[in-house]
Motif scaffolding. Structure first.
Motif, PDB file in Angstrom:
ATOM      1  N   LYS A 119      23.269  38.987  -2.632  1.00 40.90           N
ATOM      2  CA  LYS A 119      22.366  39.096  -3.208  1.00 40.90           C
ATOM      3  C   LYS A 119      22.367  40.577  -3.106  1.00 40.90           C
ATOM      4  CE  LYS A 119      18.285  39.246  -0.277  1.00 40.90           C
ATOM      5  NZ  LYS A 119      16.935  39.150  -2.284  1.00 40.90           N
ATOM      6  N   ALA A 120      21.181  41.086  -3.932  1.00 43.09           N
ATOM      7  CA  ALA A 120      20.692  42.033  -4.370  1.00 43.09           C
ATOM      8  C   ALA A 120      20.283  42.925  -3.037  1.00 43.09           C
ATOM      9  CB  ALA A 120      20.610  42.436  -5.340  1.00 43.09           C
ATOM     10  N   TYR A 171      29.660  45.731  -7.297  1.00 41.20           N
ATOM     11  CA  TYR A 171      29.826  45.977  -8.398  1.00 41.20           C
ATOM     12  C   TYR A 171      29.526  43.934  -9.127  1.00 41.20           C
ATOM     13  CZ  TYR A 171      30.435  50.589  -8.991  1.00 41.20           C
ATOM     14  OH  TYR A 171      30.533  51.727  -8.743  1.00 41.20           O
ATOM     15  N   ARG A 172      28.438  43.580 -10.202  1.00 39.91           N
ATOM     16  CA  ARG A 172      28.561  42.243 -10.539  1.00 39.91           C
ATOM     17  C   ARG A 172      27.436  42.963 -11.879  1.00 39.91           C
ATOM     18  NH1 ARG A 172      23.725  38.465 -10.277  1.00 39.91           N
ATOM     19  NH2 ARG A 172      24.795  36.633 -10.799  1.00 39.91           N
ATOM     20  N   ASP A 173      27.980  41.838 -13.298  1.00 38.21           N
ATOM     21  CA  ASP A 173      27.356  41.801 -14.368  1.00 38.21           C
ATOM     22  C   ASP A 173      26.706  40.897 -13.963  1.00 38.21           C
ATOM     23  OD1 ASP A 173      26.503  41.445 -16.762  1.00 38.21           O
ATOM     24  OD2 ASP A 173      28.702  42.031 -17.553  1.00 38.21           O
ATOM     25  N   GLU A 174      25.270  41.378 -14.026  1.00 41.12           N
ATOM     26  CA  GLU A 174      23.877  40.339 -13.797  1.00 41.12           C
ATOM     27  C   GLU A 174      24.183  39.205 -15.184  1.00 41.12           C
ATOM     28  OE1 GLU A 174      22.921  43.533 -13.505  1.00 41.12           O
ATOM     29  OE2 GLU A 174      23.499  43.596 -11.111  1.00 41.12           O
ATOM     30  N   LYS A 175      23.765  40.033 -16.204  1.00 40.54           N
ATOM     31  CA  LYS A 175      23.755  39.230 -17.464  1.00 40.54           C
ATOM     32  C   LYS A 175      24.388  37.979 -18.280  1.00 40.54           C
ATOM     33  CE  LYS A 175      21.830  43.644 -19.773  1.00 40.54           C
ATOM     34  NZ  LYS A 175      22.135  44.291 -21.162  1.00 40.54           N
ATOM     35  N   LYS A 176      26.244  38.358 -16.880  1.00 36.43           N
ATOM     36  CA  LYS A 176      27.350  37.298 -17.528  1.00 36.43           C
ATOM     37  C   LYS A 176      26.694  36.815 -16.756  1.00 36.43           C
ATOM     38  CE  LYS A 176      30.150  40.027 -20.591  1.00 36.43           C
ATOM     39  NZ  LYS A 176      31.611  40.622 -20.779  1.00 36.43           N
ATOM     40  N   ASN A 177      26.181  36.793 -15.322  1.00 34.91           N
ATOM     41  CA  ASN A 177      26.214  35.855 -14.309  1.00 34.91           C
ATOM     42  C   ASN A 177      27.360  35.574 -13.596  1.00 34.91           C
ATOM     43  OD1 ASN A 177      24.874  33.984 -12.304  1.00 34.91           O
ATOM     44  ND2 ASN A 177      24.920  32.418 -13.214  1.00 34.91           N
ATOM     45  N   GLU A 178      28.743  36.374 -13.735  1.00 34.39           N
ATOM     46  CA  GLU A 178      29.415  36.248 -12.827  1.00 34.39           C
ATOM     47  C   GLU A 178      29.390  36.730 -11.552  1.00 34.39           C
ATOM     48  OE1 GLU A 178      31.809  39.191 -14.923  1.00 34.39           O
ATOM     49  OE2 GLU A 178      32.694  37.973 -16.301  1.00 34.39           O
ATOM     50  N   GLY A 182      34.576  43.847  -5.496  1.00 35.27           N
ATOM     51  CA  GLY A 182      33.927  45.098  -4.718  1.00 35.27           C
ATOM     52  C   GLY A 182      35.258  45.326  -3.575  1.00 35.27           C
ATOM     53  N   PHE A 183      34.670  46.214  -2.406  1.00 35.14           N
ATOM     54  CA  PHE A 183      35.562  46.229  -1.118  1.00 35.14           C
ATOM     55  C   PHE A 183      35.157  44.952  -0.087  1.00 35.14           C
ATOM     56  CE2 PHE A 183      36.910  50.460  -3.139  1.00 35.14           C
ATOM     57  CZ  PHE A 183      38.601  50.141  -3.048  1.00 35.14           C
ATOM     58  N   MET A 184      35.542  44.736   0.745  1.00 37.91           N
ATOM     59  CA  MET A 184      34.602  44.413   1.832  1.00 37.91           C
ATOM     60  C   MET A 184      35.913  44.198   2.999  1.00 37.91           C
ATOM     61  SD  MET A 184      35.774  39.864   0.886  1.00 37.91           S
ATOM     62  CE  MET A 184      37.535  39.111   1.138  1.00 37.91           C
ATOM     63  N   PRO A 185      34.414  44.250   3.928  1.00 38.89           N
ATOM     64  CA  PRO A 185      36.072  44.604   5.490  1.00 38.89           C
ATOM     65  C   PRO A 185      35.229  42.988   6.328  1.00 38.89           C
ATOM     66  CG  PRO A 185      33.600  45.907   5.849  1.00 38.89           C
ATOM     67  CD  PRO A 185      33.662  44.861   4.017  1.00 38.89           C
ATOM     68  N   ALA A 186      36.607  42.649   6.476  1.00 39.01           N
ATOM     69  CA  ALA A 186      36.942  41.289   7.241  1.00 39.01           C
ATOM     70  C   ALA A 186      37.545  41.509   8.365  1.00 39.01           C
ATOM     71  CB  ALA A 186      38.019  40.301   6.023  1.00 39.01           C
ATOM     72  N   TYR A 187      36.414  40.272   8.732  1.00 44.48           N
ATOM     73  CA  TYR A 187      36.553  39.746  10.655  1.00 44.48           C
ATOM     74  C   TYR A 187      37.527  39.029   9.838  1.00 44.48           C
ATOM     75  CZ  TYR A 187      36.420  38.342  15.824  1.00 44.48           C
ATOM     76  OH  TYR A 187      35.891  38.485  16.166  1.00 44.48           O
ATOM     77  N   MET A 480      22.328  48.068  -9.452  1.00 47.86           N
ATOM     78  CA  MET A 480      22.064  47.058  -8.274  1.00 47.86           C
ATOM     79  C   MET A 480      23.370  46.953  -7.901  1.00 47.86           C
ATOM     80  SD  MET A 480      20.324  43.138  -9.189  1.00 47.86           S
ATOM     81  CE  MET A 480      18.377  43.170 -10.156  1.00 47.86           C
ATOM     82  N   ARG A 481      23.061  47.233  -6.159  1.00 47.94           N
ATOM     83  CA  ARG A 481      24.424  46.790  -5.699  1.00 47.94           C
ATOM     84  C   ARG A 481      24.168  46.127  -4.782  1.00 47.94           C
ATOM     85  NH1 ARG A 481      22.631  52.403  -6.283  1.00 47.94           N
ATOM     86  NH2 ARG A 481      24.693  53.855  -6.194  1.00 47.94           N
ATOM     87  N   TRP A 482      25.237  45.413  -4.923  1.00 49.76           N
ATOM     88  CA  TRP A 482      25.715  43.700  -4.291  1.00 49.76           C
ATOM     89  C   TRP A 482      26.121  43.315  -2.771  1.00 49.76           C
ATOM     90  CZ3 TRP A 482      23.010  39.404  -6.664  1.00 49.76           C
ATOM     91  CH2 TRP A 482      22.656  40.032  -8.276  1.00 49.76           C
ATOM     92  N   PHE A 483      25.622  42.972  -2.187  1.00 51.57           N
ATOM     93  CA  PHE A 483      26.607  42.083  -0.807  1.00 51.57           C
ATOM     94  C   PHE A 483      26.704  41.245  -0.944  1.00 51.57           C
ATOM     95  CE2 PHE A 483      25.526  38.238   1.867  1.00 51.57           C
ATOM     96  CZ  PHE A 483      26.027  38.648   3.067  1.00 51.57           C
ATOM     97  N   GLY A 484      27.700  40.190  -0.829  1.00 49.18           N
ATOM     98  CA  GLY A 484      28.478  39.959  -0.963  1.00 49.18           C
ATOM     99  C   GLY A 484      29.305  39.460   0.714  1.00 49.18           C
ATOM    100  N   LEU A 485      28.701  37.562   0.461  1.00 51.04           N
ATOM    101  CA  LEU A 485      29.418  36.523   2.196  1.00 51.04           C
ATOM    102  C   LEU A 485      30.789  35.579   1.387  1.00 51.04           C
ATOM    103  CD1 LEU A 485      29.287  36.267   4.515  1.00 51.04           C
ATOM    104  CD2 LEU A 485      28.207  34.143   4.314  1.00 51.04           C
TER     105      LEU A 485
END
Length: 622
Positions: A119-120, A171-178, A182-187, A480-485
């Motif tokens: 989600k942005a 980062y995400r290329d919205e036009k390519k719908n990929e 990015g970096f993600m800290p993991a529990y 756009m800055r994207w959150f990812g789960l």
């Protein structure tokens, strides 16, 4: 209402409707007319009490999963095609918005730690955080924005959880719908610690042949060890670890390293010293909260920003409040539930932070460090320990398509680049050439430049350049800055399940914290610079003269040139840390919480907001 003279407490929800009488007038306001026969009742509107602040981000995310065809802003949400591993659950009457992750081993192997949803992040998602930040800071100014904010994660680890992670301003290329990179800290219960990995839509990105083991943002200064006759390697406390649990997995910034002395049994499950007990209970139903605070800043090139990250473990509300009445009082005085009552660990730091400068011995053979921690009943809240310099250790390396252990030399430097943890005093000792330092964890800062890392590292799918294979899309400051789960199992043959109860967006670092921790030359993005063209600044407490352009850089550091030592010395926390040389240092250690009401940033914000009930915010939400 039966009692029309006195107000009653608000229930779960209520309904309102209005008698609507249409009217019209001329353009100049004259000729006002109310036509007859068009009066009618409006549709009923359901109203509920404002929930926890900062949740509109998560409610939007869950709504997009539950109602994908009618949810607004479809271009601001993403999920893998035909992927059902993450399911949204909404109950508006109870006010619950959750994501249930249930993933087979086949799905887990297919996804390989990649994001299950994205989600942005929009400026308006941080309106609540900015209001609280301003109300809880001296001067009433907030520097929270989409380049300086927090994720507060509340999740129950159910079955076979190997990790739960959030992508930070990906980062995400919205036009390519990929997917998201990015970096993600993991529990990560499986790794017994809090690690940061680099991800792209195909999996982990890192050093060739080592991407599974390549962790970013801090470099542990290795505990000297030796190789025994069985081919195993000895590290900390003479415990034998085989290759898959070598020192970087064992000695990540974990709850044992970040042990918080004053943890009650309810929060620690009776034994906070046991890493696995803390991270993941034996009954497999552990509910945990943690907060990730990120700062995205730059030095010269705005298109290659850097991240500075802090992670802390938090208590659950049920650990702190005895009943619903106590819960309501706690919510009122600590809206984001992140104050000192919820403090469950020392912070873990990642990125190019300013750390402590160790004391070097005259013969340059040892370096001394000071760790800080929450004091127990004995009021002891610091410890000194030493490390031997230029000792041989074993490091995991890639060699001929496989991993192996190779001997390396561990060298320390007389520079402000270290974060020291552990809470017991033990000197370096020498016993049959086994050199180790008990309970003296030393971590060196390491740059987190997401774009640069993606452009210069490959992944375990054979892509030599991640950014070339998976486009990053727009890389400018207004991207756009994207959150990812992301969720994955402890063993890849197992199915995994997690319930994410909430992900709240909270305040970022305040002015005095920023002065203490960011590197020289650092500059901050103005809110307008970082605002994507699809978003608005109209609903996020924005004022151009205060929050736009270079105003934050000038207001915090005193110059458009950014951070320097003169500015750092103006942090109100510049006298809170005394190094091993008995001199005062201003760095990440200066922010440590060591006792109740000790004047740290956590206590400062909590006490200011709590002190005047008339100034507290009551109208959360939208």
């Amino acid at each position: 209402m039966k009692d029309k003279k006195n107000a009653a407490p608000f229930g779960s929800y209520g309904f309102l409707r209005a008698w609507v009488v249409p009217a019209y007038s001329d353009a100049d306001g004259g000729g006002f007319v109310r036509p007859k026969g068009y009066e009618q009742w409006s549709t009923r509107v359901k109203i509920q009490p404002s929930r926890m602040p900062g949740e509109n981000f998560w409610i939007e995310a869950v709504n997009s999963m539950v109602n994908p065809d009618t949810a607004p802003y479809p271009d601001q949400h993403w999920r893998p095609d035909n992927e059902t591993t993450a399911t949204g659950i909404m109950d508006t009457e109870k006010g619950t918005y959750e994501v249930e992750v249930s993933m087979s081993s086949q799905k887990a192997n297919k996804l390989k730690r990649t994001s299950l949803l994205a989600k942005a992040v929009k400026p308006e998602h941080l309106k609540d955080a900015r209001r609280y930040d301003a109300a809880s800071q001296a001067g009433g100014v907030s520097y929270t924005g989409i380049t300086n904010y927090s994720y507060i994660v509340d999740a129950t680890m159910k079955d076979n959880v190997g990790g739960l992670a959030v992508v930070l301003n990906g980062y995400r290329d919205e036009k390519k719908n990929e997917g998201v990179s990015g970096f993600m800290p993991a529990y990560d219960p499986g790794a017994c610690g809090i690690k940061i990995s680099l991800m792209n839509p195909a999996g982990t990105v890192g050093t060739p042949n080592l991407s599974f083991f390549d962790y970013w943002g801090s470099e542990e200064q290795h505990r000297p060890g030796y190789k025994d006759n069985s081919g195993n390697y000895t590290y900390w406390k003479q415990i034998i670890y085989k290759i898959r649990t070598q020192h970087r997995l064992e000695a990540l910034m974990n709850p044992d390293a970040l042990k918080y002395s004053k943890i009650d049994d309810a929060a620690s499950e009776g034994n906070n010293a046991k890493i696995k007990n803390f991270m993941y209970n034996s009954d497999g139903k552990t509910r945990r909260r943690f907060i990730v605070t990120l700062l995205e800043h730059y030095t010269e090139d705005k298109e290659y920003p850097r991240l500075l990250v802090r992670v802390r473990l938090l208590k659950n509300l049920s650990d702190v409040a005895k009943d619903s009445q106590a819960e309501a009082a706690i919510h009122e005085e600590d809206p984001f539930l992140i104050g000192p009552k919820f403090y469950l660990s020392e912070p873990a730091w990642y990125g190019g932070f300013v750390g402590q400068r160790p004391k070097q011995s005259e013969d340059k053979k040892t370096f001394s460090f000071r760790s800080l921690f929450y004091g127990g009943d004995d009021n002891v809240n610091s410890a000194l320990f030493k490390r031997l310099n230029n000792q041989n250790v074993y490091e995991l390396k890639g060699q001929s398509g496989r991993v192996s252990m190779q001997e390396q030399t561990c060298t320390y430097h007389d520079d402000p680049i270290y974060y020291a943890v552990k809470s017991t005093e033990n000197e370096v000792s020498e016993n049959n050439n086994k050199l180790y330092s008990n309970f003296g964890g030393v971590f060196k800062r390491a740059e987190l430049n997401t774009r640069l890392a993606l452009e210069t590292h490959g992944d375990n799918q054979g892509h030599a350049n991640s950014a070339r294979y998976f486009s990053l899309g727009d890389t400018g400051p207004a991207r756009m800055r994207w959150f990812g789960l992301s969720v994955w199992p402890d063993i890849w043959q197992n199915a995994v399940s997690v319930t994410v109860h909430d992900i709240t967006l909270g305040p970022g670092f305040n002015k005095d914290e920023l002065l203490a921790i960011v590197e020289n030359g650092a500059k901050l993005f103005g809110m307008d610079e970082a605002c994507n063209k699809n978003f608005s600044l109209a609903n996020c407490e924005y004022k151009a003269e205060r929050d736009g352009g270079s105003s934050w850089t000038r207001a915090i550091f005193g110059s458009l040139k950014g951070q320097d030592e003169t500015a750092r010395g103006k942090s109100k926390y510049n006298v809170r840390f005394t190094g091993a040389d008995d001199g005062q240092q201003t760095c990440v250690m200066s922010l440590q919480h060591t006792k109740d009401n000790d004047g740290c940033p956590i206590c400062d914000a909590y006490n200011k907001y709590k002190s005047d009930s008339t100034e507290r915010i009551s109208d959360w939400g939208y």
